[in-house]
Write an enzyme that holds these catalytic residues in place. Structure first.
Site: not given
Length: 209
Positions: A61, A105
C-alpha cells in the site's frame, strides 16, 4: 485558484457532479486505480488530465500511495477529493494531505462507519439517513465532518432505494463543500475547521424528505 485532484475507482457520478458544478477551483487531474473505471471517460470528455495507477502493480500500500503522492505533487494539487475511491490509504499518505483531502460517506457520521450502511440503517430502524462530507484522517470515516445531507427513511425503503436517494444528496452537498473550500468560506486551521470565519461546531446540514 485552488487546484483539485479527484481519486476514483468506479463510474464517477460524484466526479460528474463536481465537473457540472462549475467550481471556482480547477480540477487539474483524475487518478484511478482501475483502468476500466468509467470515471476516466467522464474526465476525458471534460478535457481533464487522467492518470491510471493500478494498485495491483505495487508490492504494498505504501509504495502505491507514494506513486499517487508524486502524481499529486506533479499536478501541484491543493485539494484531494475522494469520489468512490475504493482503497484504504496509508497513514503516511493521509498525514501528507491532512486538512487537504475530503471524502464522502453514505451515512450520518459518526453512525455507521464502514460498509453496507443502507442495510444497517434499515436493520436498526433509524428514521433518518444520509451522507457526510468529511476531512480524511488516519482513522476510517472519523475525520472532522463538514456537511451532511439528511433524508427521511420511508417505510418501504430498500438498501437499493436508499442508495439511490443518498446518491442524489451526495451530488448536492459534495460540490457545495468543495466550492466552500475554493472560495475560502471553509478552512482547515490549527484551531479547527472554520466556516465563514466561525469555528464549525457541527456539520452544516442539508435536508431532503
Amino acid at each position: 485558484m485552488i487546484k483539485i485532484a479527484v481519486l476514483v475507482s468506479g463510474s464517477g457520478s460524484n466526479l460528474q457532479a463536481l465537473i457540472d458544478a462549475n467550481l471556482s477551483g480547477h480540477i487539474v487531474g483524475v487518478i484511478s486505480n482501475k483502468p476500466d473505471a468509467y470515471a476516466l471517460t467522464r474526465a476525458q470528455n471534460a478535457g481533464i488530465p487522467t492518470a491510471v495507477i493500478e494498485h495491483k502493480q505495487y508490492p504494498d500500500r505504501e509504495t502505491f500511495d507514494e506513486v499517487m503522492h508524486q502524481q499529486l505533487l506533479a499536478w501541484n494539487v491543493d485539494l484531494v477529493v475522494l469520489a468512490g475511491f475504493m482503497r484504504i490509504l496509508s497513514a503516511k499518505f493521509v498525514q501528507a494531505w491532512e486538512g487537504k483531502m475530503l471524502n464522502i460517506h453514505p451515512s450520518l457520521l459518526p453512525h455507521y462507519k464502514g460498509m453496507h450502511t443502507h442495510q444497517r440503517v434499515l436493520n436498526t430502524g433509524d428514521t433518518l439517513h444520509g451522507c457526510t462530507v468529511h476531512y480524511v484522517t488516519a482513522e476510517l470515516d472519523a475525520g472532522p465532518a463538514l456537511a451532511q445531507g439528511v433524508l427521511q427513511v420511508n417505510l418501504h425503503d430498500t438498501p437499493e432505494s436508499l442508495a439511490n436517494r443518498v446518491h442524489v444528496l451526495e451530488h448536492l452537498i459534495y460540490p457545495q463543500v468543495v466550492e466552500w473550500i475554493c472560495n475560502g468560506s471553509l478552512e482547515h486551521t490549527a484551531q479547527g475547521v472554520m466556516y465563514r470565519q466561525q469555528l464549525l461546531q457541527q456539520p452544516v446540514q442539508f435536508c431532503r424528505v
